[in-house]
Design a protein around this motif. Structure first.
Motif, PDB file in Angstrom:
ATOM      1  N   TRP A  61       0.849  -1.188   0.000  1.00 52.35           N
ATOM      2  CA  TRP A  61       0.000   0.000   0.000  1.00 52.35           C
ATOM      3  C   TRP A  61       0.887   1.241   0.000  1.00 52.35           C
ATOM      4  O   TRP A  61       2.089   1.184   0.269  1.00 52.35           O
ATOM      5  CB  TRP A  61      -0.929   0.015   1.214  1.00 52.35           C
ATOM      6  CG  TRP A  61      -0.227   0.064   2.542  1.00 52.35           C
ATOM      7  CD1 TRP A  61       0.169   1.174   3.236  1.00 52.35           C
ATOM      8  CD2 TRP A  61       0.187  -1.054   3.353  1.00 52.35           C
ATOM      9  NE1 TRP A  61       0.794   0.833   4.410  1.00 52.35           N
ATOM     10  CE2 TRP A  61       0.819  -0.536   4.506  1.00 52.35           C
ATOM     11  CE3 TRP A  61       0.074  -2.430   3.200  1.00 52.35           C
ATOM     12  CZ2 TRP A  61       1.331  -1.357   5.509  1.00 52.35           C
ATOM     13  CZ3 TRP A  61       0.596  -3.249   4.203  1.00 52.35           C
ATOM     14  CH2 TRP A  61       1.210  -2.711   5.329  1.00 52.35           C
ATOM     15  N   ASP A  62       0.304   2.390  -0.296  1.00 51.61           N
ATOM     16  CA  ASP A  62       1.028   3.659  -0.278  1.00 51.61           C
ATOM     17  C   ASP A  62       1.056   4.170   1.158  1.00 51.61           C
ATOM     18  O   ASP A  62       0.018   4.551   1.707  1.00 51.61           O
ATOM     19  CB  ASP A  62       0.341   4.673  -1.203  1.00 51.61           C
ATOM     20  CG  ASP A  62       1.208   5.900  -1.476  1.00 51.61           C
ATOM     21  OD1 ASP A  62       1.960   6.299  -0.562  1.00 51.61           O
ATOM     22  OD2 ASP A  62       1.127   6.452  -2.580  1.00 51.61           O
ATOM     23  N   ASP A  63       2.252   4.179   1.770  1.00 53.48           N
ATOM     24  CA  ASP A  63       2.394   4.498   3.196  1.00 53.48           C
ATOM     25  C   ASP A  63       2.099   5.951   3.526  1.00 53.48           C
ATOM     26  O   ASP A  63       2.032   6.314   4.705  1.00 53.48           O
ATOM     27  CB  ASP A  63       3.810   4.160   3.664  1.00 53.48           C
ATOM     28  CG  ASP A  63       4.113   2.683   3.512  1.00 53.48           C
ATOM     29  OD1 ASP A  63       3.759   1.921   4.420  1.00 53.48           O
ATOM     30  OD2 ASP A  63       4.690   2.295   2.476  1.00 53.48           O
ATOM     31  N   ARG A  64       1.922   6.799   2.519  1.00 53.90           N
ATOM     32  CA  ARG A  64       1.640   8.216   2.760  1.00 53.90           C
ATOM     33  C   ARG A  64       0.175   8.452   3.142  1.00 53.90           C
ATOM     34  O   ARG A  64      -0.182   9.556   3.556  1.00 53.90           O
ATOM     35  CB  ARG A  64       1.972   9.039   1.520  1.00 53.90           C
ATOM     36  CG  ARG A  64       3.430   8.977   1.099  1.00 53.90           C
ATOM     37  CD  ARG A  64       3.638   9.659  -0.237  1.00 53.90           C
ATOM     38  NE  ARG A  64       2.885   8.989  -1.303  1.00 53.90           N
ATOM     39  CZ  ARG A  64       2.753   9.464  -2.539  1.00 53.90           C
ATOM     40  NH1 ARG A  64       3.313  10.631  -2.850  1.00 53.90           N
ATOM     41  NH2 ARG A  64       2.083   8.784  -3.452  1.00 53.90           N
ATOM     42  N   PHE A  65      -0.653   7.409   2.983  1.00 54.80           N
ATOM     43  CA  PHE A  65      -2.089   7.561   3.184  1.00 54.80           C
ATOM     44  C   PHE A  65      -2.609   6.557   4.214  1.00 54.80           C
ATOM     45  O   PHE A  65      -2.155   5.412   4.263  1.00 54.80           O
ATOM     46  CB  PHE A  65      -2.845   7.345   1.870  1.00 54.80           C
ATOM     47  CG  PHE A  65      -2.414   8.241   0.753  1.00 54.80           C
ATOM     48  CD1 PHE A  65      -2.892   9.532   0.643  1.00 54.80           C
ATOM     49  CD2 PHE A  65      -1.503   7.792  -0.193  1.00 54.80           C
ATOM     50  CE1 PHE A  65      -2.500  10.363  -0.400  1.00 54.80           C
ATOM     51  CE2 PHE A  65      -1.092   8.605  -1.237  1.00 54.80           C
ATOM     52  CZ  PHE A  65      -1.588   9.899  -1.342  1.00 54.80           C
ATOM     53  N   VAL A  66      -3.579   6.979   4.995  1.00 55.75           N
ATOM     54  CA  VAL A  66      -4.382   6.092   5.825  1.00 55.75           C
ATOM     55  C   VAL A  66      -5.837   6.491   5.625  1.00 55.75           C
ATOM     56  O   VAL A  66      -6.179   7.683   5.666  1.00 55.75           O
ATOM     57  CB  VAL A  66      -4.006   6.190   7.322  1.00 55.75           C
ATOM     58  CG1 VAL A  66      -5.013   5.432   8.177  1.00 55.75           C
ATOM     59  CG2 VAL A  66      -2.592   5.657   7.565  1.00 55.75           C
ATOM     60  N   VAL A  67      -6.711   5.511   5.397  1.00 50.30           N
ATOM     61  CA  VAL A  67      -8.127   5.786   5.156  1.00 50.30           C
ATOM     62  C   VAL A  67      -8.917   5.425   6.406  1.00 50.30           C
ATOM     63  O   VAL A  67      -8.856   4.290   6.886  1.00 50.30           O
ATOM     64  CB  VAL A  67      -8.648   5.013   3.934  1.00 50.30           C
ATOM     65  CG1 VAL A  67     -10.156   5.234   3.764  1.00 50.30           C
ATOM     66  CG2 VAL A  67      -7.909   5.456   2.677  1.00 50.30           C
ATOM     67  N   VAL A  68      -9.654   6.400   6.919  1.00 56.49           N
ATOM     68  CA  VAL A  68     -10.412   6.241   8.157  1.00 56.49           C
ATOM     69  C   VAL A  68     -11.894   6.105   7.826  1.00 56.49           C
ATOM     70  O   VAL A  68     -12.496   7.019   7.253  1.00 56.49           O
ATOM     71  CB  VAL A  68     -10.197   7.451   9.092  1.00 56.49           C
ATOM     72  CG1 VAL A  68     -10.965   7.247  10.398  1.00 56.49           C
ATOM     73  CG2 VAL A  68      -8.708   7.663   9.361  1.00 56.49           C
ATOM     74  N   HIS A  69     -12.483   4.964   8.175  1.00 64.12           N
ATOM     75  CA  HIS A  69     -13.916   4.726   7.978  1.00 64.12           C
ATOM     76  C   HIS A  69     -14.619   5.085   9.281  1.00 64.12           C
ATOM     77  O   HIS A  69     -14.277   4.578  10.347  1.00 64.12           O
ATOM     78  CB  HIS A  69     -14.157   3.271   7.599  1.00 64.12           C
ATOM     79  CG  HIS A  69     -13.421   2.851   6.365  1.00 64.12           C
ATOM     80  ND1 HIS A  69     -14.006   2.832   5.118  1.00 64.12           N
ATOM     81  CD2 HIS A  69     -12.127   2.458   6.185  1.00 64.12           C
ATOM     82  CE1 HIS A  69     -13.119   2.432   4.225  1.00 64.12           C
ATOM     83  NE2 HIS A  69     -11.972   2.199   4.850  1.00 64.12           N
ATOM     84  N   LEU A  70     -15.649   5.935   9.193  1.00 60.70           N
ATOM     85  CA  LEU A  70     -16.161   6.600  10.388  1.00 60.70           C
ATOM     86  C   LEU A  70     -17.385   5.970  11.027  1.00 60.70           C
ATOM     87  O   LEU A  70     -17.811   6.405  12.086  1.00 60.70           O
ATOM     88  CB  LEU A  70     -16.475   8.060  10.054  1.00 60.70           C
ATOM     89  CG  LEU A  70     -15.273   8.902   9.637  1.00 60.70           C
ATOM     90  CD1 LEU A  70     -15.715  10.302   9.270  1.00 60.70           C
ATOM     91  CD2 LEU A  70     -14.245   8.946  10.737  1.00 60.70           C
ATOM     92  N   THR A  71     -17.956   4.950  10.427  1.00 61.06           N
ATOM     93  CA  THR A  71     -19.217   4.443  10.980  1.00 61.06           C
ATOM     94  C   THR A  71     -19.200   2.931  11.174  1.00 61.06           C
ATOM     95  O   THR A  71     -20.239   2.293  11.162  1.00 61.06           O
ATOM     96  CB  THR A  71     -20.388   4.814  10.056  1.00 61.06           C
ATOM     97  OG1 THR A  71     -20.136   4.295   8.744  1.00 61.06           O
ATOM     98  CG2 THR A  71     -20.577   6.296   9.979  1.00 61.06           C
TER      99      THR A  71
END
Length: 322
Positions: A80-90
Motif C-alpha cells: 500500500w502507499d504508506d503516505r495515506f491512511v483511510v479512516v472509515h467513520l461508521t
C-alpha cells in the motif's frame, strides 16, 4: 531543549502539523471515509492511533488501539502507499489494519475503522477534523475542513464547530456558509468526493475541490475536461502471473457498468463475470485471479462497458498470458 519538549507536550497538535485531510467521501453506500496524508520534504513518520478523525457530533473514538504509522514517503516493502491512511467513520465491527496486521483485506490501502456517530458524515452541512480529542474548542485541532450545501439553513451545531475552528486559527472566513466548501444544493453524488488540490494548507475552502474520482489510499485526481462521448479509457496490455503486480487498469470518467469475459486461444469461454457497477476513477481487472487454476497459455480478455446515463457501449480486448 527541555523548554521545546514542554512546549510540544502542552501543544500536542503541533507534533502532527504536517498531517492533513486529503479526501472526504460523505455519501458512499458502505461507510463514509476520510483519507489522511502526511506531507514532508524530509522522511517523516508518526503514530496516529491516538488521534480522532471526527465531525465532533455525537460519540467518537480514537483511530485505533493498536499502532498505526503513516509516512511522508512510500516504502517499497509494503503493497500500500504508506503516505495515506483511510479512516472509515461508521464501522464498529471491522478490525483495524495497523502496523501489526498490514493490509488484511488486500485492497492496497491501510484502512482503520472508528465507531463514531452513526450518521457520519452529513452530506449537507458538516465539518471534518483531525483532532487530539473530540472537542473543537480546546486547541487540539490538527487539520480542519468545513463544507456545506449552502441551502441557507446552516446547522447550529456545525456553526459552533466552525466558529471554534476560526477562533483557534484553523479555518478562515466568516462564521457562515460562505466560508465552507460548496458541495452543491443536493450534496455529493456517491461517486464524488472532496479532495485537497495540492500539498499545501491555507486553512480555507480554497484548498479543496469536488471531484468525481474516488481515490482512497492513492493520490488525488483533479477534475478533468473530456469529450461528452468519452466515459472510459483502458490500457490494453499483456498481463503475466509471475511477479505481476499491475493487471488491466481502466480509468472510468462517468458511472458505468462492466462485464468481463475470458476466452482461451481457441475461442472457448473460460470465465464470465456478472454485471459490475463501476464508479469514476481507476478500476483494476484481476485477470490473474481468474486464470490461476487454468493451464499455462495465451488467453483473450474482453471488457464490455456501458455508460449508465447515455447507454453508450464500448468493447475492449486484452491479451492475457499465464
Amino acid at each position: 531543549m527541555r523548554w521545546i519538549l514542554l512546549f510540544y507536550i502542552f501543544t500536542p497538535s503541533l507534533l502532527y502539523a504536517q498531517l492533513m485531510i486529503n479526501e472526504i467521501a460523505c455519501n458512499v453506500s458502505q461507510s463514509d471515509w476520510v483519507e489522511l496524508f502526511l506531507y514532508s520534504d524530509q522522511p517523516l513518520s508518526m503514530d496516529i492511533s491516538s488521534l480522532y478523525v471526527t465531525m465532533y457530533y455525537g460519540t467518537n473514538e480514537r483511530l485505533s488501539q493498536s499502532t498505526v504509522t503513516i509516512y511522508s514517503y512510500d516504502r517499497a516493502e509494503t503493497p500500500w502507499d504508506d503516505r495515506f491512511v483511510v479512516v472509515h467513520l461508521t464501522d464498529a465491527i471491522t478490525p483495524d489494519e495497523c502496523d501489526a496486521t498490514g493490509d488484511t483485506n488486500g485492497n492496497s490501502v491501510l484502512d482503520v475503522y472508528c465507531n463514531n456517530y452513526i450518521n457520519s458524515l452529513w452530506n449537507t452541512d458538516c465539518v471534518v477534523a483531525i483532532d487530539t480529542d473530540d472537542d473543537p474548542s480546546n486547541g487540539g485541532i490538527i487539520d480542519f475542513i468545513a463544507y456545506s450545501n449552502r441551502d441557507g439553513t446552516l446547522n447550529q451545531s456545525i456553526l459552533e464547530y466552525v466558529t471554534a475552528a476560526i477562533q483557534n486559527g484553523h479555518w478562515l472566513g466568516t462564521e457562515s456558509e460562505s466560508c465552507m466548501v460548496d458541495i452543491g444544493k443536493n450534496g455529493l453524488q456517491e461517486y464524488q468526493s472532496i479532495i485537497r488540490k495540492a500539498a499545501s494548507d491555507s486553512n480555507s475552502l480554497d484548498d479543496f475541490v469536488i471531484t468525481p474520482y474516488l481515490t482512497s489510499g492513492h493520490p488525488n485526481i483533479l477534475p478533468m475536461n473530456h469529450s461528452q462521448d468519452t466515459f472510459i479509457k483502458i490500457n490494453r496490455k499483456v498481463v503475466l502471473t509471475k511477479g505481476a503486480i499491475e493487471q488491466c487498469k481502466i480509468f472510468i470518467l462517468k458511472p458505468c457498468t462492466l462485464r468481463v469475459r475470458l476466452f482461451s486461444s481457441r475461442g472457448y469461454k473460460m470465465y464470465e463475470s456478472g454485471l459490475l457497477s463501476a464508479s469514476p476513477g481507476f478500476c483494476t481487472i484481476d485477470w490473474i485471479r481468474h486464470i490461476k487454476k487454468m493451464r499455462c497459455g495465451l488467453y483473450l480478455g474482453t471488457i464490455e462497458a456501458q455508460d449508465s446515463q447515455n447507454r453508450q457501449c464500448v468493447k475492449f480486448y486484452c491479451i492475457v498470458v499465464e
